[in-house]
Design a protein around this motif. Sequence first.
Motif, PDB file in Angstrom:
ATOM      1  N   SER A 134      82.560 -43.910  44.502  1.00 30.71           N
ATOM      2  CA  SER A 134      83.858 -44.493  44.848  1.00 30.71           C
ATOM      3  C   SER A 134      84.884 -43.395  45.081  1.00 30.71           C
ATOM      4  CB  SER A 134      84.344 -45.444  43.742  1.00 30.71           C
ATOM      5  OG  SER A 134      84.547 -44.747  42.521  1.00 30.71           O
ATOM      6  N   ALA A 135      85.987 -43.779  45.776  1.00 32.21           N
ATOM      7  CA  ALA A 135      87.056 -42.831  46.069  1.00 32.21           C
ATOM      8  C   ALA A 135      88.176 -42.881  45.036  1.00 32.21           C
ATOM      9  CB  ALA A 135      87.623 -43.093  47.468  1.00 32.21           C
ATOM     10  N   GLU A 136      88.390 -44.043  44.430  1.00 33.19           N
ATOM     11  CA  GLU A 136      89.444 -44.192  43.415  1.00 33.19           C
ATOM     12  C   GLU A 136      88.951 -45.112  42.311  1.00 33.19           C
ATOM     13  OE1 GLU A 136      92.294 -43.959  41.003  1.00 33.19           O
ATOM     14  OE2 GLU A 136      92.388 -42.706  42.792  1.00 33.19           O
ATOM     15  N   PRO A 137      88.475 -44.549  41.205  1.00 29.81           N
ATOM     16  CA  PRO A 137      88.429 -43.114  40.902  1.00 29.81           C
ATOM     17  C   PRO A 137      87.372 -42.405  41.756  1.00 29.81           C
ATOM     18  CG  PRO A 137      87.244 -44.336  39.220  1.00 29.81           C
ATOM     19  CD  PRO A 137      87.902 -45.362  40.104  1.00 29.81           C
ATOM     20  N   MET A 138      87.558 -41.097  41.939  1.00 29.82           N
ATOM     21  CA  MET A 138      86.596 -40.341  42.735  1.00 29.82           C
ATOM     22  C   MET A 138      85.370 -40.043  41.881  1.00 29.82           C
ATOM     23  SD  MET A 138      86.972 -36.799  44.959  1.00 29.82           S
ATOM     24  CE  MET A 138      88.079 -37.512  46.169  1.00 29.82           C
ATOM     25  N   LEU A 139      84.310 -40.791  42.138  1.00 29.29           N
ATOM     26  CA  LEU A 139      83.066 -40.672  41.377  1.00 29.29           C
ATOM     27  C   LEU A 139      81.908 -40.341  42.307  1.00 29.29           C
ATOM     28  CD1 LEU A 139      83.330 -43.825  39.052  1.00 29.29           C
ATOM     29  CD2 LEU A 139      83.891 -41.458  38.453  1.00 29.29           C
ATOM     30  N   ILE A 140      81.076 -39.412  41.876  1.00 28.40           N
ATOM     31  CA  ILE A 140      79.847 -39.084  42.581  1.00 28.40           C
ATOM     32  C   ILE A 140      78.696 -39.168  41.594  1.00 28.40           C
ATOM     33  CG2 ILE A 140      81.030 -37.615  44.261  1.00 28.40           C
ATOM     34  CD1 ILE A 140      80.018 -35.177  42.705  1.00 28.40           C
ATOM     35  N   PRO A 149      84.581 -18.313  38.746  1.00 29.06           N
ATOM     36  CA  PRO A 149      84.978 -19.266  37.715  1.00 29.06           C
ATOM     37  C   PRO A 149      85.378 -20.624  38.285  1.00 29.06           C
ATOM     38  CG  PRO A 149      86.085 -17.153  37.426  1.00 29.06           C
ATOM     39  CD  PRO A 149      85.443 -17.120  38.773  1.00 29.06           C
ATOM     40  N   GLY A 150      85.118 -21.667  37.511  1.00 34.76           N
ATOM     41  CA  GLY A 150      85.672 -22.963  37.836  1.00 34.76           C
ATOM     42  C   GLY A 150      87.166 -22.960  37.576  1.00 34.76           C
ATOM     43  N   VAL A 151      87.873 -23.891  38.180  1.00 35.89           N
ATOM     44  CA  VAL A 151      89.320 -23.987  38.009  1.00 35.89           C
ATOM     45  C   VAL A 151      89.675 -24.943  36.874  1.00 35.89           C
ATOM     46  CG1 VAL A 151      91.496 -24.657  39.116  1.00 35.89           C
ATOM     47  CG2 VAL A 151      89.759 -23.412  40.412  1.00 35.89           C
ATOM     48  N   MET A 152      89.058 -26.119  36.870  1.00 37.60           N
ATOM     49  CA  MET A 152      89.360 -27.124  35.857  1.00 37.60           C
ATOM     50  C   MET A 152      88.195 -27.386  34.913  1.00 37.60           C
ATOM     51  SD  MET A 152      91.751 -29.825  37.993  1.00 37.60           S
ATOM     52  CE  MET A 152      92.181 -30.740  36.498  1.00 37.60           C
ATOM     53  N   GLU A 194      84.235 -30.046  41.280  1.00 31.81           N
ATOM     54  CA  GLU A 194      84.207 -29.832  39.834  1.00 31.81           C
ATOM     55  C   GLU A 194      84.295 -31.185  39.143  1.00 31.81           C
ATOM     56  OE1 GLU A 194      87.280 -27.173  38.616  1.00 31.81           O
ATOM     57  OE2 GLU A 194      86.389 -25.442  39.618  1.00 31.81           O
ATOM     58  N   CYS A 195      83.355 -31.439  38.237  1.00 34.36           N
ATOM     59  CA  CYS A 195      83.235 -32.771  37.649  1.00 34.36           C
ATOM     60  C   CYS A 195      83.199 -32.740  36.127  1.00 34.36           C
ATOM     61  CB  CYS A 195      81.948 -33.454  38.130  1.00 34.36           C
ATOM     62  SG  CYS A 195      81.847 -33.677  39.919  1.00 34.36           S
ATOM     63  N   SER A 232      67.217 -40.090  35.385  1.00 37.63           N
ATOM     64  CA  SER A 232      68.524 -40.438  34.834  1.00 37.63           C
ATOM     65  C   SER A 232      69.529 -40.479  35.970  1.00 37.63           C
ATOM     66  CB  SER A 232      68.968 -39.406  33.791  1.00 37.63           C
ATOM     67  OG  SER A 232      68.044 -39.326  32.724  1.00 37.63           O
ATOM     68  N   LEU A 233      70.599 -41.237  35.774  1.00 32.70           N
ATOM     69  CA  LEU A 233      71.695 -41.290  36.727  1.00 32.70           C
ATOM     70  C   LEU A 233      72.901 -40.635  36.087  1.00 32.70           C
ATOM     71  CD1 LEU A 233      72.743 -42.343  39.486  1.00 32.70           C
ATOM     72  CD2 LEU A 233      73.537 -44.376  38.272  1.00 32.70           C
ATOM     73  N   VAL A 234      73.322 -39.512  36.649  1.00 31.28           N
ATOM     74  CA  VAL A 234      74.471 -38.774  36.139  1.00 31.28           C
ATOM     75  C   VAL A 234      75.671 -39.090  37.029  1.00 31.28           C
ATOM     76  CG1 VAL A 234      75.457 -36.504  35.677  1.00 31.28           C
ATOM     77  CG2 VAL A 234      73.018 -36.927  35.255  1.00 31.28           C
ATOM     78  N   ILE A 235      76.692 -39.680  36.443  1.00 30.64           N
ATOM     79  CA  ILE A 235      77.909 -40.038  37.177  1.00 30.64           C
ATOM     80  C   ILE A 235      79.019 -39.080  36.757  1.00 30.64           C
ATOM     81  CG2 ILE A 235      79.624 -41.826  37.635  1.00 30.64           C
ATOM     82  CD1 ILE A 235      77.466 -43.894  36.890  1.00 30.64           C
ATOM     83  N   GLY A 236      79.608 -38.431  37.739  1.00 28.43           N
ATOM     84  CA  GLY A 236      80.668 -37.478  37.450  1.00 28.43           C
ATOM     85  C   GLY A 236      81.981 -37.881  38.078  1.00 28.43           C
ATOM     86  N   LYS A 237      83.070 -37.676  37.343  1.00 30.31           N
ATOM     87  CA  LYS A 237      84.407 -37.866  37.906  1.00 30.31           C
ATOM     88  C   LYS A 237      84.873 -36.529  38.467  1.00 30.31           C
ATOM     89  CE  LYS A 237      89.133 -39.317  36.923  1.00 30.31           C
ATOM     90  NZ  LYS A 237      90.104 -39.801  35.910  1.00 30.31           N
ATOM     91  N   VAL A 238      85.254 -36.512  39.730  1.00 28.24           N
ATOM     92  CA  VAL A 238      85.678 -35.280  40.375  1.00 28.24           C
ATOM     93  C   VAL A 238      87.097 -34.934  39.922  1.00 28.24           C
ATOM     94  CG1 VAL A 238      86.062 -34.088  42.563  1.00 28.24           C
ATOM     95  CG2 VAL A 238      84.202 -35.754  42.365  1.00 28.24           C
ATOM     96  N   LEU A 239      87.228 -33.786  39.275  1.00 30.86           N
ATOM     97  CA  LEU A 239      88.528 -33.325  38.782  1.00 30.86           C
ATOM     98  C   LEU A 239      89.233 -32.419  39.776  1.00 30.86           C
ATOM     99  CD1 LEU A 239      87.590 -32.318  35.114  1.00 30.86           C
ATOM    100  CD2 LEU A 239      88.462 -34.522  35.927  1.00 30.86           C
TER     101      LEU A 239
END
Length: 205
Positions: free
Chosen positions: A50-56, A118-121, A135-136, A152-159
């Motif tokens: 989804s785009a809102e929230p941004m989930l991949i 380095p990652g930012v967030m 970055e999730c 497994s299904l890994v769902i990440g929120k894009v930060l």
Amino acid sequence: MEIVPDTLEWRDAYKLLIGSILPRPIAFVTTIDDNGIANAAPFSFFTVISAEPMLICFSPMRRGSDGAKKDTLVNIEMTKQFVVNIVSETFAKQMNDCATEYAPEIDEIIEVGLTKVPGVMVKVPRIKESLLHLECELHQVLHFGEHAGAGSLVIGKVLNIQIDDKLYDKGRIDTAMLQPIGRMAGNSYTNPLGKTFEMLRKNRN
């Protein structure tokens, strides 16, 4: 021909899936363990939710040899963070080399000659050679069995999203500049122009 999945050995079922659902985008996922050792591995079971929230999401299968969790999944469950580095054709070989099963204490990014930034967030490093990073933080993980062939299904929120300036034009990504590749069946890959090529998985001695 009719095929009932429950009648198949898992490797045969896997071959049918990867030969049917294609081309598949590649999530080149970086993680770290509790000691800060980085891991990088590609996964072609990868898409948007989804785009809102941004989930991949992406799906790491259990290790075919013994049904154990892969290092990527273990690290994400420990740290709750990961980065998806979009794969361009320019570093496809190094990405493919990271598919080798290295020991957990080996930093694949360094091992295959890629560069950490380095990652930012998040505390997880990004891969400099990638032109686009997601970055999730872990939103949810669902497990479907604990045996070889399960996953497994890994769902990440894009930060945070990092995009190379040359890719970004009025809110859109220049696909030709990104040069993304997708996974086909077996050892085959493709690009948006329809070019196909093969990369064999190397065995680690």
